[in-house]
Design an enzyme around this catalytic site. Structure first.
Site, PDB file in Angstrom:
ATOM      1  N   GLU A   1      47.718  33.658  45.529  1.00 57.76           N
ATOM      2  CA  GLU A   1      47.717  34.288  44.205  1.00 57.76           C
ATOM      3  C   GLU A   1      47.621  33.210  43.134  1.00 57.76           C
ATOM      4  O   GLU A   1      48.266  32.166  43.228  1.00 57.76           O
ATOM      5  CB  GLU A   1      48.985  35.113  44.012  1.00 57.76           C
ATOM      6  CG  GLU A   1      49.223  35.637  42.621  1.00 57.76           C
ATOM      7  CD  GLU A   1      48.117  36.545  42.120  1.00 57.76           C
ATOM      8  OE1 GLU A   1      47.687  36.359  40.968  1.00 57.76           O
ATOM      9  OE2 GLU A   1      47.678  37.416  42.878  1.00 57.76           O
TER      10      GLU A   1
ATOM     11  N   ASN B   1      42.367  41.910  47.350  1.00 55.21           N
ATOM     12  CA  ASN B   1      42.645  42.877  46.289  1.00 55.21           C
ATOM     13  C   ASN B   1      42.439  42.180  44.947  1.00 55.21           C
ATOM     14  O   ASN B   1      43.387  41.948  44.198  1.00 55.21           O
ATOM     15  CB  ASN B   1      44.080  43.392  46.424  1.00 55.21           C
ATOM     16  CG  ASN B   1      44.404  44.488  45.430  1.00 55.21           C
ATOM     17  OD1 ASN B   1      43.502  45.076  44.828  1.00 55.21           O
ATOM     18  ND2 ASN B   1      45.679  44.765  45.240  1.00 55.21           N
TER      19      ASN B   1
ATOM     20  N   CYS C   1      39.317  48.618  42.502  1.00 56.54           N
ATOM     21  CA  CYS C   1      39.472  49.731  41.557  1.00 56.54           C
ATOM     22  C   CYS C   1      38.132  50.087  40.917  1.00 56.54           C
ATOM     23  O   CYS C   1      38.011  51.111  40.252  1.00 56.54           O
ATOM     24  CB  CYS C   1      40.490  49.371  40.483  1.00 56.54           C
ATOM     25  SG  CYS C   1      40.006  47.971  39.466  1.00 56.54           S
TER      26      CYS C   1
ATOM     27  N   GLN D   1      50.531  47.617  41.203  1.00 59.13           N
ATOM     28  CA  GLN D   1      49.687  48.802  41.117  1.00 59.13           C
ATOM     29  C   GLN D   1      50.217  49.767  40.052  1.00 59.13           C
ATOM     30  O   GLN D   1      51.419  50.028  39.982  1.00 59.13           O
ATOM     31  CB  GLN D   1      49.630  49.511  42.471  1.00 59.13           C
ATOM     32  CG  GLN D   1      48.903  48.730  43.554  1.00 59.13           C
ATOM     33  CD  GLN D   1      47.398  48.684  43.356  1.00 59.13           C
ATOM     34  OE1 GLN D   1      46.836  49.466  42.593  1.00 59.13           O
ATOM     35  NE2 GLN D   1      46.749  47.762  44.036  1.00 59.13           N
TER      36      GLN D   1
END
Length: 448
Positions: free
Chosen positions: A358, A408, A436, A308
Site C-alpha cells: 500500500e 484493488n 469500481c 470500502q
C-alpha cells in the site's frame, strides 16, 4: 462482479449559527466548555441569534431543479426500483466485457478462445450480488465549499457542473438518500460555521480564501470523524491557531456539538489533495481513530485510509473474493493496493501467508495494527508504490508456494510495471481484479 446500491430521495434542513470570538485550544474539551459557558451574555447571543433569510440572488425559483440535477449526477439510477437498477448495471458490465473482447481482437488475439464466445463476451458474466443495505450506506462523504444556487459562496455540498465549462454550482446534499443523516448534519453545521466566519472560502487557490472541503467518516456504531481542509494562505501561526480554536469550540461546546463528533481533524493544505506526510492531519478534538467491524474482524480507520464506502456491501465483496481465490494453506496471498488490509486479513485464515502492499503509510500502520489486534500473525504489510515493492518481493521470494494476487487499485488503475511483474511471475496462478470503474483505466490493465 458489481455491488449495486439504491439511490432515492429525502429532504432535511437544519441551521446552527456560530461564534467568532477569540478562542484558545486545550487538551481538555470539558474545561473548554466550562470556559465558554462562563462567558458574557452577548457572546452567547451571537451563537443563538436568529439568522436572516438569505436572498435568492443568482438562480431564483430553481431549488428543486438543482436538487434533481445533483441527484442525477450523484445517483443516476435513483428513479429505478432496486431490482431494475441491478438489471441496468448487469447490462453495463456486459458491455464492458464486449468492449474488452473487441479490443483483444484488435490487438490480434482473435484466434484465442476467450474472444470467441457467442454472446460477444470474453468470459462468463455472473449475476450481480445485491448489497444488503441500499439506503444511507455511505460511511464516507466529502463536501465542497463553493457558490450555491442562491449565490451564497459558502454553500457546503456537492458539485453540479464542471470547472472546464465554468458552470460549477455547489448544491446541498440533504435530499440524497444514499448518504446518512449524520453526514448531512455535520455538513449543515459546517456551513453555518462558515456563514459567521470572517474568512472567505478558498474557491481558487490564486484568488485567496481559506475554508475548503469537509470529509465525514462514520461507522456502524455511530462514531463520527470530521476532517476540515483549510488553505493557510499568508496567515500567521497565531491566526491559524485561533481559527482551529474557533472550529473546535463550535463543534464541542457550541451549536455544532449536536453532531456529537468522535474526532475532529484539521488539515492545512496548499494542494488539491495532500497526504498525511505532505500536510499532517491535526487532531483538534477526540479520538485519533474510529473502528469498524467486517466479517468478525475489527479495523482501525485513520483520516486518509481507504475503506470500502459500503460496509455491508464490502462484506459481500470480500466473501466473493474469498470464494474466487480458492486460497489454501499452500497459497501465499498478495494483497496489492491493500488499504487497511481488509481483503488480506479476511482471507488470512485460509492462506499460508498474506503479503500486503500500500502506498499510503498511515493505511499500512492501520493494517499492521488490525492484524495484531485481531490476533492474525501470518500477515505482513509493506509501504510503498506497488510498482516498486511488488517486483522486489517477487524476485526475492525463495519458496515455491503458489501465489494468488488480489488487486484493488484506485480509479487510476495499476502501473504498467505492476502488471508486468504479475505477468512475469509464473507462480501467480490466480489474479482477482477489484474495480469500481472497469470501463475506465481498469480496461487498460485488462488489455495489458
Amino acid at each position: 462482479m458489481a455491488l449495486s446500491y439504491s439511490l432515492r430521495l429525502i429532504r432535511l434542513h437544519a441551521c446552527w449559527p456560530v461564534s467568532l470570538k477569540q478562542a484558545s485550544l486545550s487538551t481538555a474539551p470539558d474545561e473548554d466548555c466550562k470556559q465558554v459557558a462562563g462567558r458574557n451574555e452577548a457572546t452567547r447571543k451571537r451563537w443563538t441569534k436568529e439568522k436572516k433569510p438569505r436572498q435568492d440572488r443568482s438562480f431564483p425559483g430553481l431549488e428543486s431543479s438543482w436538487e434533481e440535477r445533483l441527484t442525477n449526477v450523484a445517483t443516476p439510477l435513483w428513479r429505478f426500483p432496486y431490482e431494475e437498477q441491478l438489471k441496468v448495471k448487469s447490462e453495463s458490465q456486459k458491455k464492458v466485457l464486449q468492449t474488452l473482447a473487441s479490443r483483444l481482437r484488435e490487438l490480434g488475439t482473435d484466434k484465442l478462445e476467450i474472444t470467441q464466445k457467442p454472446d460477444g463476451l470474453c468470459c462468463p458474466l455472473r449475476s450481480i450480488v445485491p448489497s444488503p443495505v441500499i439506503n444511507g450506506y455511505r460511511n464516507k462523504s466529502t463536501f465542497s465549499v463553493n457558490q450555491g444556487p442562491d449565490g451564497n459562496p459558502k454553500t457546503v455540498g456537492l458539485y453540479v457542473g464542471t470547472g472546464r465549462a465554468r458552470n460549477i454550482v455547489c448544491v446541498r446534499a440533504n435530499h440524497l438518500e444514499n448518504m446518512p443523516e449524520k453526514h448531512k448534519q455535520v455538513a449543515q453545521c459546517y456551513e453555518e460555521f462558515l456563514q459567521q466566519s470572517p474568512l472567505d472560502p478558498c474557491l481558487l487557490f490564486h484568488q485567496g480564501g481559506h475554508w475548503r472541503e469537509l470529509t465525514v467518516r462514520t461507522n456502524s456504531s455511530g462514531h463520527v470523524m470530521a476532517i476540515i481542509t483549510f488553505h493557510p494562505q499568508d496567515l500567521s501561526q497565531d491566526e491559524l491557531c485561533n481559527q482551529k480554536a474557533l472550529l473546535k469550540e463550535f463543534f464541542t461546546c457550541g451549536p455544532g456539538a449536536v453532531c456529537n463528533l468522535t474526532s475532529l481533524y484539521f488539515q492545512e493544505s496548499i494542494m488539491t489533495r495532500s497526504s498525511h506526510q505532505q500536510s499532517p492531519y491535526q487532531l483538534l478534538y477526540g479520538e485519533p481513530y474510529i473502528f469498524e467491524e467486517v466479517l468478525g474482524l475489527k479495523f482501525r480507520i485513520s483520516p486518509d485510509a481507504f475503506f470500502q464506502i459500503n460496509t455491508a456491501g464490502a462484506e459481500v465483496l470480500y466473501q466473493t473474493v474469498r470464494k474466487l481465490s480458492r486460497a489454501d494453506k499452500n497459497t501465499v496471498l498478495l494483497d496489492i493496493c491493500c488499504g487497511t488490509g481488509a481483503i488480506g486479513l479476511s482471507l488470512a485464515h485460509q492462506a499460508s501467508k498474506v503479503v500486503g502492499v500500500e502506498v499510503v503509510e498511515q493505511a499500512v500502520e492501520d493494517a499492521r495494527w488490525n492484524a495484531a489486534f485481531n490476533g492474525i500473525s501470518n500477515c505482513e504489510f509493506h509501504s510503498g508504490k506497488a510498482e516498486t515493492v511488488l517486483p522486489q518481493f517477487l524476485m526475492s521470494r525463495e519458496d515455491d508456494r503458489l501465489l494468488v494476487a488480489v488487486v484493488n487499485p484506485s480509479r487510476a488503475g495499476l502501473h504498467y510495471h505492476v502488471v508486468r511483474a504479475i505477468r512475469n511471475c509464473e507462480a501467480i496462478r490466480t489474479l482477482i481484479y477489484v474495480s469500481c470503474k472497469p470501463e475506465g483505466e481498469a480496461m487498460r490493465n485488462f488489455l495489458e
